[in-house]
Design an enzyme around this catalytic site. Structure first.
Site, PDB file in Angstrom:
ATOM      1  N   SER A 139      56.903  72.553  40.257  1.00 36.89           N
ATOM      2  CA  SER A 139      58.109  72.407  39.436  1.00 36.89           C
ATOM      3  C   SER A 139      57.808  73.017  38.069  1.00 36.89           C
ATOM      4  O   SER A 139      56.632  73.156  37.700  1.00 36.89           O
ATOM      5  CB  SER A 139      58.417  70.916  39.264  1.00 36.89           C
ATOM      6  OG  SER A 139      59.394  70.699  38.270  1.00 36.89           O
ATOM      7  N   TYR A 152      56.054  61.854  38.213  1.00 37.91           N
ATOM      8  CA  TYR A 152      56.451  63.161  38.759  1.00 37.91           C
ATOM      9  C   TYR A 152      55.671  64.278  38.059  1.00 37.91           C
ATOM     10  O   TYR A 152      55.134  65.179  38.715  1.00 37.91           O
ATOM     11  CB  TYR A 152      57.964  63.326  38.563  1.00 37.91           C
ATOM     12  CG  TYR A 152      58.571  64.551  39.204  1.00 37.91           C
ATOM     13  CD1 TYR A 152      58.960  64.534  40.542  1.00 37.91           C
ATOM     14  CD2 TYR A 152      58.780  65.724  38.479  1.00 37.91           C
ATOM     15  CE1 TYR A 152      59.545  65.648  41.134  1.00 37.91           C
ATOM     16  CE2 TYR A 152      59.360  66.842  39.066  1.00 37.91           C
ATOM     17  CZ  TYR A 152      59.749  66.801  40.387  1.00 37.91           C
ATOM     18  OH  TYR A 152      60.331  67.904  40.970  1.00 37.91           O
TER      19      TYR A 152
HETATM   20  P1  NAD Z   1      65.558  66.665  48.491  1.00 39.39           P
HETATM   21  O1  NAD Z   1      65.652  65.215  48.144  1.00 39.39           O
HETATM   22  O2  NAD Z   1      66.759  67.377  49.001  1.00 39.39           O
HETATM   23  O3  NAD Z   1      64.373  66.935  49.489  1.00 39.39           O
HETATM   24  C1  NAD Z   1      63.195  66.169  49.501  1.00 39.39           C
HETATM   25  C2  NAD Z   1      62.688  66.169  50.911  1.00 39.39           C
HETATM   26  O4  NAD Z   1      61.505  65.360  50.959  1.00 39.39           O
HETATM   27  C3  NAD Z   1      63.702  65.551  51.896  1.00 39.39           C
HETATM   28  O5  NAD Z   1      63.695  66.278  53.088  1.00 39.39           O
HETATM   29  C4  NAD Z   1      63.144  64.158  52.094  1.00 39.39           C
HETATM   30  O6  NAD Z   1      63.535  63.608  53.331  1.00 39.39           O
HETATM   31  C5  NAD Z   1      61.663  64.454  52.045  1.00 39.39           C
HETATM   32  N1  NAD Z   1      60.843  63.267  51.823  1.00 39.39           N
HETATM   33  C6  NAD Z   1      60.991  62.286  50.912  1.00 39.39           C
HETATM   34  N2  NAD Z   1      60.065  61.327  51.118  1.00 39.39           N
HETATM   35  C7  NAD Z   1      59.337  61.717  52.184  1.00 39.39           C
HETATM   36  C8  NAD Z   1      58.245  61.143  52.881  1.00 39.39           C
HETATM   37  N3  NAD Z   1      57.730  59.965  52.549  1.00 39.39           N
HETATM   38  N4  NAD Z   1      57.749  61.828  53.946  1.00 39.39           N
HETATM   39  C9  NAD Z   1      58.282  63.011  54.325  1.00 39.39           C
HETATM   40  N5  NAD Z   1      59.302  63.592  53.703  1.00 39.39           N
HETATM   41  C10 NAD Z   1      59.820  62.949  52.637  1.00 39.39           C
HETATM   42  O7  NAD Z   1      65.005  67.350  47.147  1.00 39.39           O
HETATM   43  P2  NAD Z   1      64.689  68.877  46.791  1.00 39.39           P
HETATM   44  O8  NAD Z   1      65.284  69.090  45.449  1.00 39.39           O
HETATM   45  O9  NAD Z   1      65.006  69.809  47.894  1.00 39.39           O
HETATM   46  O10 NAD Z   1      63.110  68.765  46.561  1.00 39.39           O
HETATM   47  C11 NAD Z   1      62.158  69.473  47.327  1.00 39.39           C
HETATM   48  C12 NAD Z   1      60.931  69.745  46.488  1.00 39.39           C
HETATM   49  O11 NAD Z   1      61.282  70.606  45.390  1.00 39.39           O
HETATM   50  C13 NAD Z   1      60.333  68.485  45.853  1.00 39.39           C
HETATM   51  O12 NAD Z   1      58.929  68.552  45.897  1.00 39.39           O
HETATM   52  C14 NAD Z   1      60.813  68.556  44.423  1.00 39.39           C
HETATM   53  O13 NAD Z   1      59.970  67.870  43.521  1.00 39.39           O
HETATM   54  C15 NAD Z   1      60.793  70.068  44.188  1.00 39.39           C
HETATM   55  N6  NAD Z   1      61.620  70.506  43.067  1.00 39.39           N
HETATM   56  C16 NAD Z   1      62.973  70.311  43.068  1.00 39.39           C
HETATM   57  C17 NAD Z   1      63.711  70.740  41.975  1.00 39.39           C
HETATM   58  C18 NAD Z   1      65.195  70.573  41.904  1.00 39.39           C
HETATM   59  O14 NAD Z   1      65.775  70.837  40.824  1.00 39.39           O
HETATM   60  N7  NAD Z   1      65.875  70.183  42.980  1.00 39.39           N
HETATM   61  C19 NAD Z   1      63.078  71.366  40.899  1.00 39.39           C
HETATM   62  C20 NAD Z   1      61.703  71.533  40.938  1.00 39.39           C
HETATM   63  C21 NAD Z   1      60.982  71.111  42.028  1.00 39.39           C
END
Ligand code: NAD
Length: 257
Positions: A139, A152
């Site tokens: 991130s 986080y």
């Molecule tokens: P999201 O909530 O749509 O996806 C998260 C995924 O992780 C989901 O599929 C969820 O089911 C899974 N998950 C949660 N707990 C779990 C567990 N115990 N075991 C297995 N799977 C699990 O969110 P996203 O925004 O798509 O996030 C995906 C990644 O991107 C994350 O690591 C997040 O930190 C990172 N990220 C997101 C953003 C943003 O702005 N959305 C920015 C920077 C980084």
């Protein structure tokens, strides 16, 4: 070299960025394993749809990334891992003195320790196959901090460090390991934070998006899932064979500030 026929495992991929990455890799002919902690018909249906749309093998394996044994079982059950995308992640926002210890533990386990277990389980196979790509979804918060997100930010800084170490340990093999650092992307993870922020600051949804979420994103636009998935595909390509142990930001200029 084409990616067609390679096998990828994407953790946390029944939604958001992980699902987008799975779809993009499948479009390039990669067989994909989807994952989350649930084991519902809809999860398996997502994999079936990808297989049908792209003519690849696609499977869903339920495994809880907060548990080390499940992380290692995921790699074993998949039966082959050329591309490992450590993407599963959760968030919790609270001041340090109020931060629930169980939320701290869950965030560190899912956002950081899971990548230790999956990588440890996958790297031997990559070495013996003579090819591998590991992309850790970190991130902008892996490079900078914001208040109220201690767990986080600690986890995301940690995964940047883990990526560098794994890159050094695999540097003489045709394996790369990098951390992708997105700015804000409008996925369920972010959308779910909007109502609380609206209440906290007495703002409309639009005001929260513009004045809170995108405050530090100079482009004033969300990065898209497609842009992130395209960057992962690039990191898996031959052009990126010498890109290892580094971070790639897709953040509209956030970390240039
Ligand atoms: P999201 O909530 O749509 O996806 C998260 C995924 O992780 C989901 O599929 C969820 O089911 C899974 N998950 C949660 N707990 C779990 C567990 N115990 N075991 C297995 N799977 C699990 O969110 P996203 O925004 O798509 O996030 C995906 C990644 O991107 C994350 O690591 C997040 O930190 C990172 N990220 C997101 C953003 C943003 O702005 N959305 C920015 C920077 C980084």
């Amino acid at each position: 070299m084409s990616l067609s026929g390679k096998n990828a495992i994407i953790t946390g991929s029944n939604s958001g960025i992980g699902l987008g990455i799975a779809q993009e890799l499948a479009k390039l002919g990669v067989n994909v394993v989807l994952n989350s902690f649930t084991d519902r018909d809809v999860d398996h249906a997502l994999a079936a749809e990808i297989a049908k749309d792209h003519g690849v093998k696609a499977r869903y394996i339920g495994a809880d990334m907060s548990k080390g044994d499940d992380c290692r079982r995921l790699i074993e059950e998949a039966g082959g891992c050329d591309i490992l995308i450590n993407n599963a992640g959760i968030q919790h926002v609270a001041a340090i003195e109020d931060f629930p210890a169980e939320k701290w533990d869950a965030i560190i386990a899912i956002n950081l320790t899971s990548a230790f277990h999956t990588t440890a389980a996958a790297v031997t196979g990559m070495r013996s196959n003579g090819w591998g790509r590991i992309v850790n979804i970190a991130s902008a918060h892996g490079l900078t901090a914001s208040p109220y997100k201690s767990a986080y930010i600690a986890a995301k800084h940690g995964i940047v460090g883990l990526s560098k170490t794994v890159a050094l340990e695999t540097a003489t093999d045709p394996i790369t390991c990098n951390a992708l650092c997105p700015g804000y992307v409008l996925t369920p993870l972010i959308d779910s934070q909007i109502p609380d922020t609206m209440k906290e600051y007495d703002m409309t949804r639009e005001e929260v998006i513009k004045n809170v979420l995108l405050k530090r994103q100079p482009s004033k636009e969300f990065a898209t899932i497609e842009q992130l998935a395209g960057t992962v595909a690039f990191l898996c390509s031959d052009s990126a064979a010498q890109i290892t142990g580094t971070t790639i930001s897709v953040d509209g200029g956030w970390t240039a500030l």
